[in-house]
Scaffold this active site. Structure first.
Site, PDB file in Angstrom:
ATOM      1  CB  THR A 157      -2.642  23.987 -47.573  1.00 50.53           C
ATOM      2  OG1 THR A 157      -1.586  24.671 -47.152  1.00 50.53           O
ATOM      3  CG2 THR A 157      -3.235  23.424 -46.186  1.00 50.53           C
TER       4      THR A 157
ATOM      5  CE  LYS B 250      -0.099  24.369 -51.131  1.00 47.66           C
ATOM      6  NZ  LYS B 250       0.405  25.449 -51.785  1.00 47.66           N
TER       7      LYS B 250
ATOM      8  CG  ASP C  25      -0.442  27.737 -53.965  1.00 51.89           C
ATOM      9  OD1 ASP C  25      -1.491  28.149 -53.172  1.00 51.89           O
ATOM     10  OD2 ASP C  25      -0.152  27.261 -53.217  1.00 51.89           O
TER      11      ASP C  25
ATOM     12  N   GLY D  34      12.442  25.840 -53.252  1.00 49.25           N
ATOM     13  CA  GLY D  34      11.142  24.444 -53.279  1.00 49.25           C
ATOM     14  C   GLY D  34      10.763  24.362 -54.443  1.00 49.25           C
ATOM     15  CB  ALA D  35      10.920  22.352 -57.031  1.00 45.54           C
ATOM     16  N   GLY D  36       7.982  22.120 -54.948  1.00 49.62           N
ATOM     17  CA  GLY D  36       6.903  21.117 -54.369  1.00 49.62           C
ATOM     18  C   GLY D  36       5.877  21.757 -55.117  1.00 49.62           C
TER      19      GLY D  36
ATOM     20  N   GLY E  14       3.990  35.821 -46.288  1.00 50.24           N
ATOM     21  CA  GLY E  14       3.233  34.506 -47.366  1.00 50.24           C
ATOM     22  C   GLY E  14       1.354  34.838 -47.381  1.00 50.24           C
TER      23      GLY E  14
END
Length: 277
Positions: A67, A71, A108, A132-134, A244
């Site tokens: 996590t 990642k 995910d 969010g582009a992680g 979430g």
């Protein structure tokens, strides 16, 4: 009870205080009579590359859940990665194979999409905004594209991350309209917070809630609380939402298959989970 015969699955990330997976997996393992346990292990980013290889040498370890914030970097630390992980640009699961080599995968996105679909909302032809582009945001975007979205807008505080994800998506989904550079939620059917905003008290909302329509579906990845400030604000406007932990419950059956523990359903997992916030 953990014994000398217990199979370990490491849960790697930092900080560990917000981890929810052990409270889902471990009660299910106990109910099923499976001698395995998910064990949180806090690893700082600067220690991770060395630590991952060392941890994977433990003889009673099957693999790891990965996590934030590890990642993305995990993709470069495994021996092989699935196509889904390559598109997402990240891994959230590592399997130690019998020869000691490491296989990385990413669940995910599949978990998030399955959760939304089970609530009756389709991605087919939808306009979707992901902030969010992680690791988690990239995985969700990849699965949304696979689910048939017509347009996908990507935003990240690091513009280069959003642009790189957009390039990977365009390569694999040539008919998908992909845009970057804005997190304005106006006009979108579905908006997703895939940033850490909401984990700390006083964090700003990831979107301008005044510009989200009541018909918009709002999804969240933060699990510090069940209903984050974003979700509470969205519900006040009449929006349907996804918490979430729904993403966790929906992806765990795929994780269990990946690690060789059979499978289950989200409902069975919820029935025995001991989640705390």
């Amino acid at each position: 009870m953990i014994s000398g015969k217990t199979t370990l699955i490491a849960h790697l990330g930092y900080p560990t205080a917000t981890f929810k997976a052990p409270m889902i997996y471990n009660p299910w393992f106990a109910q099923q009579g499976i001698d395995a346990v998910v064990m949180p292990m806090g690893v700082l980013p600067e220690d991770y590359a060395v630590s991952l290889r060392q941890i994977m040498r433990f003889s009673n370890l099957r693999g790891a859940l990965v996590t934030m914030p590890h990642k993305v970097v995990t993709l470069d630390l495994v021996d092989e990665a699935t196509p889904t992980a390559r598109i997402a640009g990240a891994c959230n699961a590592v399997l130690k194979r019998p020869d000691g080599s490491l296989l990385g995968d990413m669940f995910d996105g599949a978990g998030f999409v399955r959760g939304v679909q089970r609530k009756g909302r389709s991605f087919a032809g939808a306009r979707v905004l992901v902030s969010g582009a992680g690791g988690v945001g990239s995985a969700i975007a990849a699965s949304i594209a696979q689910a048939g979205a017509a347009e996908l807008a990507l935003f990240d505080a690091r513009a280069e991350s959003a642009d790189a994800l957009a390039a990977r998506l365009r390569q694999h989904y040539t008919s998908l309209v992909v845009r970057t550079g804005s997190k304005d939620p106006t006009g979108f059917d579905i908006v997703v917070n895939a940033t850490p905003l909401g984990m700390q008290e006083g964090d700003p909302l990831p979107f301008d809630i005044a510009r989200i329509a009541p018909t918009t579906f709002v999804g969240e990845v933060v699990m510090k609380s069940e209903y984050t400030p974003l979700l509470r604000a969205a519900m006040d406007k009449g929006c349907a939402v996804q918490v979430g932990t729904d993403m966790l419950f929906e992806q765990i059956p795929a994780y269990l298959e990946f690690f060789g523990f059979g499978t289950t359903t989200a409902e069975a997992l919820r029935a025995v989970a001991t989640l705390q916030y």
